[in-house]
Design a protein around this motif. Structure first.
Motif, PDB file in Angstrom:
ATOM      1  N   ALA A 160       0.845  -1.202   0.000  1.00  0.00           N
ATOM      2  CA  ALA A 160       0.000   0.000   0.000  1.00  0.00           C
ATOM      3  C   ALA A 160       0.880   1.252   0.000  1.00  0.00           C
ATOM      4  O   ALA A 160       0.584   2.234  -0.694  1.00  0.00           O
ATOM      5  CB  ALA A 160      -0.921  -0.017   1.214  1.00  0.00           C
ATOM      6  N   LYS A 161       1.970   1.226   0.776  1.00  0.00           N
ATOM      7  CA  LYS A 161       2.878   2.378   0.841  1.00  0.00           C
ATOM      8  C   LYS A 161       3.529   2.652  -0.509  1.00  0.00           C
ATOM      9  O   LYS A 161       3.804   3.801  -0.855  1.00  0.00           O
ATOM     10  CB  LYS A 161       3.964   2.121   1.900  1.00  0.00           C
ATOM     11  N   GLU A 162       3.797   1.603  -1.282  1.00  0.00           N
ATOM     12  CA  GLU A 162       4.398   1.786  -2.605  1.00  0.00           C
ATOM     13  C   GLU A 162       3.475   2.611  -3.507  1.00  0.00           C
ATOM     14  O   GLU A 162       3.926   3.321  -4.389  1.00  0.00           O
ATOM     15  CB  GLU A 162       4.670   0.430  -3.259  1.00  0.00           C
ATOM     16  N   ARG A 163       2.177   2.500  -3.248  1.00  0.00           N
ATOM     17  CA  ARG A 163       1.197   3.210  -4.071  1.00  0.00           C
ATOM     18  C   ARG A 163       0.902   4.612  -3.534  1.00  0.00           C
ATOM     19  O   ARG A 163       0.700   5.545  -4.305  1.00  0.00           O
ATOM     20  CB  ARG A 163      -0.094   2.393  -4.166  1.00  0.00           C
ATOM     21  N   ASN A 164       0.891   4.749  -2.183  1.00  0.00           N
ATOM     22  CA  ASN A 164       0.635   6.070  -1.609  1.00  0.00           C
ATOM     23  C   ASN A 164       1.111   6.077  -0.165  1.00  0.00           C
ATOM     24  O   ASN A 164       0.341   5.809   0.762  1.00  0.00           O
ATOM     25  CB  ASN A 164      -0.856   6.415  -1.683  1.00  0.00           C
ATOM     26  N   ALA A 165       2.362   6.404   0.033  1.00  0.00           N
ATOM     27  CA  ALA A 165       2.973   6.318   1.364  1.00  0.00           C
ATOM     28  C   ALA A 165       2.438   7.370   2.318  1.00  0.00           C
ATOM     29  O   ALA A 165       2.514   7.203   3.537  1.00  0.00           O
ATOM     30  CB  ALA A 165       4.493   6.454   1.245  1.00  0.00           C
ATOM     31  N   ALA A 166       1.890   8.472   1.779  1.00  0.00           N
ATOM     32  CA  ALA A 166       1.407   9.554   2.645  1.00  0.00           C
ATOM     33  C   ALA A 166      -0.079   9.451   2.953  1.00  0.00           C
ATOM     34  O   ALA A 166      -0.610  10.286   3.690  1.00  0.00           O
ATOM     35  CB  ALA A 166       1.699  10.898   1.980  1.00  0.00           C
ATOM     36  N   GLU A 167      -0.761   8.447   2.400  1.00  0.00           N
ATOM     37  CA  GLU A 167      -2.204   8.311   2.609  1.00  0.00           C
ATOM     38  C   GLU A 167      -2.514   8.051   4.085  1.00  0.00           C
ATOM     39  O   GLU A 167      -2.001   7.107   4.681  1.00  0.00           O
ATOM     40  CB  GLU A 167      -2.741   7.162   1.743  1.00  0.00           C
ATOM     41  N   PRO A 168      -3.352   8.896   4.721  1.00  0.00           N
ATOM     42  CA  PRO A 168      -3.644   8.741   6.155  1.00  0.00           C
ATOM     43  C   PRO A 168      -4.198   7.368   6.537  1.00  0.00           C
ATOM     44  O   PRO A 168      -3.854   6.840   7.597  1.00  0.00           O
ATOM     45  CB  PRO A 168      -4.676   9.846   6.417  1.00  0.00           C
ATOM     46  N   GLN A 169      -5.045   6.791   5.685  1.00  0.00           N
ATOM     47  CA  GLN A 169      -5.613   5.476   6.006  1.00  0.00           C
ATOM     48  C   GLN A 169      -4.541   4.391   6.010  1.00  0.00           C
ATOM     49  O   GLN A 169      -4.620   3.437   6.796  1.00  0.00           O
ATOM     50  CB  GLN A 169      -6.732   5.118   5.010  1.00  0.00           C
ATOM     51  N   VAL A 170      -3.557   4.532   5.151  1.00  0.00           N
ATOM     52  CA  VAL A 170      -2.429   3.584   5.139  1.00  0.00           C
ATOM     53  C   VAL A 170      -1.639   3.725   6.436  1.00  0.00           C
ATOM     54  O   VAL A 170      -1.286   2.731   7.090  1.00  0.00           O
ATOM     55  CB  VAL A 170      -1.519   3.818   3.920  1.00  0.00           C
ATOM     56  N   LEU A 171      -1.396   4.965   6.835  1.00  0.00           N
ATOM     57  CA  LEU A 171      -0.640   5.222   8.068  1.00  0.00           C
ATOM     58  C   LEU A 171      -1.394   4.709   9.299  1.00  0.00           C
ATOM     59  O   LEU A 171      -0.797   4.141  10.217  1.00  0.00           O
ATOM     60  CB  LEU A 171      -0.358   6.717   8.202  1.00  0.00           C
TER      61      LEU A 171
END
Length: 564
Positions: A160-171
């Motif tokens: 998921a981080k590879e696609r959007n490391a700054a996305e709040p839901q990923v964090l």
């Protein structure tokens, strides 16, 4: 020619209008689904279910609505409904592949990891290049089941981080995975970063308090939750976390138990008003009432649930627990037996424990002097099942054992304590070993004349007291009772050994201990018994020791005279 041109223009306008209407409908559905997600995050599950069912009814092509609805059913342990909903979602036109993730989580519940992974792979293969949400939900599937795998969750979140490391839901999901994997520092960073990236993501800030609760920093956790309330006073889950924090705080500060438990129950009621009073929420409330040991409130809640759904089997569990604790033993047995006998119900250790205790209570006479042997045997077998299912539940057996012990039902008390000591990790392990050893000693030391002591039971008593000595070598009574047990077992050498060890430990404890009347009495017993089982010279020595602390001791005086 003009007519054809007019028709063509109308057709193009119709197409443009259709595309615009479709785009508008898609935006509305996306907004509705986002609203349902907010309701799920706020643990307003009944509202979310209503919202999602409405979306599905108006637009059955929205596969994500099926998926989110299935997740609610799964969260509430209604697995059949979850499975049906996910399978219906696979037929949807849009985002149907999310439902593979839901079905994969059901596979994880069944411990079929290979099948789950195959379904997750289907979902990943159908995701677009920059999509991250599928990986977040796969990570959640690995975390939100009965057998969580946080390493697998972290691996999914790396993708998921590879696609959007700054996305709040990923964090946020990373914080949950690190927390589950017992990596507090990484969890803190992830939660902090999630909230900084999106300060409307209140749960990320709540989780910072949860980390403090887990570290037993209860005062600091409460302060963190109050910061959340200042930002978002209507966010229900923060009140549940406050309730749980005060509950654990009460357990760790016994002197303020009543005060903190009252706070805990008050915050849980607040949580209920902020979420919903659905059957699922009431069940969660009932679970908390069991933890807080508020059985009067549990009985009220169980009867309210019964009004909502007379056939839900879990209500029988709550009715059974409450009935037992409130002294309604027949109702407890009836409710719990009905629940356990249904093969479709997932029976937990507490179910067996409560039914076992209820059977024993039912078999105990009004004056507490006798117990029906059949009901007692049935009860102890159920309690054994409870501990087999969950060893840590042995910690709860001490109260029942001590109640029987206090009524001088020593044989029955020993049977309960024998189950209790099967968990060496129990905080009551040493105390339970003491009660086991002494229960067996008293049961065999008060037999009718002509009835022999049970050598197997006495060996268990010796072992139990040995466990106590190993764990607490300064406990004087462990030595004195071990000597007495070996006396009953007709093992004079072992008897003398433990009397001598008692003398040695008592002496090492110092003058204050030796001056106690109870210690003097036990020293007299030790000296006299060793003397009576020794040669003439040693006997004289030990009788003399007795007379040093008890000059009027008749047995020592007479025995010394006979040795002259």
């Amino acid at each position: 020619m003009k007519m054809n041109k007019l028709n063509t223009t109308k057709m193009n306008n119709f197409k443009i209008l259709s595309v615009a209407l479709f785009a508008s409908a898609s935006v509305v559905n996306a907004q509705d689904i986002n609203e349902a997600k907010k309701q799920i995050d706020a643990e307003q599950y009944q509202k979310a279910k209503t919202s999602l069912k409405s979306i599905i009814k108006s637009n059955p092509s929205e596969g994500k609505a099926f998926f989110l609805l299935g997740n609610i059913y799964l969260n509430q342990s209604v697995i059949d409904s979850a499975s049906i909903t996910y399978n219906d979602g696979l037929k949807a036109k849009n985002d149907a592949h999310f439902n593979q993730i839901g079905l994969g989580q059901i596979d994880l519940e069944k411990k079929d990891v290979a099948s789950a992974k195959a379904k997750f792979d289907i979902a990943k293969n159908q995701a677009r290049k920059k999509d991250f949400e599928e990986y977040v939900y796969i990570a959640k599937a690995y975390m939100n089941n009965s057998n969580p795998d946080y390493k697998a969750a972290l691996a999914a979140l790396e993708l998921a981080k590879e696609r959007n490391a700054a996305e709040p839901q990923v964090l946020l999901a990373l914080g949950d995975a690190h927390y589950g994997d017992k990596n507090q520092n990484e969890a803190f960073s992830a939660y902090r970063n999630a909230f900084q990236a999106d300060n409307s993501l209140i749960r990320a800030k709540v989780q910072l308090g949860v980390l403090l609760k887990g570290a037993k920093a209860y005062k600091e956790a409460v302060a963190a939750y109050n910061e959340v309330i200042a930002l978002s006073p209507n966010y229900g889950p923060v009140y549940r976390e406050l309730a749980e924090t005060y509950y654990y705080w009460a357990l760790n500060v016994p002197g303020r138990y009543d005060e903190y438990i009252k706070q805990a129950l008050s915050y849980y009621e607040k949580y209920m008003t902020m979420t919903d009073y659905s059957l699922a929420s009431r069940m969660r409330h009932a679970d908390f009432l069991i933890l807080a040991k508020d059985y009067k409130a549990l009985e009220v809640e169980a009867n309210k649930m019964k009004e909502l759904d007379k056939v839900n089997p879990r209500i029988l569990r709550y009715l059974g627990y409450a009935a037992y604790e409130n002294g309604h033993i027949d109702e407890a047995i009836s409710s719990l037996k009905q629940f356990i006998d249904n093969p479709n119900n997932k029976v937990i250790s507490l179910d067996y424990l409560y039914l076992g205790q209820a059977k024993i209570k039912k078999g105990t006479s009004a004056d507490g002097s006798t117990i029906d042997p059949v009901l007692f045997a049935e009860g102890t077998e159920l309690i054994k099942k409870a501990v087999e299912l969950e060893k840590s539940i042995a910690v709860d057996l001490g109260d029942l054992g001590k109640e029987l012990y206090g009524k001088k039902l020593y044989k029955e008390a020993a049977a309960i304590f024998e189950i209790a000591v099967t968990d060496p990790e129990s905080k009551n392990y040493l105390l339970d070993n003491f009660y086991l050893g002494t229960s067996i000693y008293f049961a065999n030391g008060t037999l009718p004349e002509g009835q022999k002591a049970d050598p197997i039971a006495l060996q268990k008593a010796d072992t139990a007291l040995g466990n106590l000595i190993t764990g607490s070598p300064s406990t004087l009574d462990a030595y004195i009772y071990r000597a007495r047990v070996n006396s009953l077992a007709d093992k004079p050498a072992m008897m003398i050994q433990y009397y001598e060890e008692f003398i040695k430990v008592a002496t090492a404890a110092g003058a204050e201990e030796l001056a106690k009347p109870s210690t003097k009495a036990k020293l007299t017993e030790a000296y006299n018994t060793i003397a009576a089982n020794s040669d003439k010279e040693k006997a004289k020595e030990y009788y003399a020791k007795t007379l040093e602390i008890d000059p009027a001791n008749k047995f020592a005086t007479q025995s010394l005279q006979s040795l002259k």
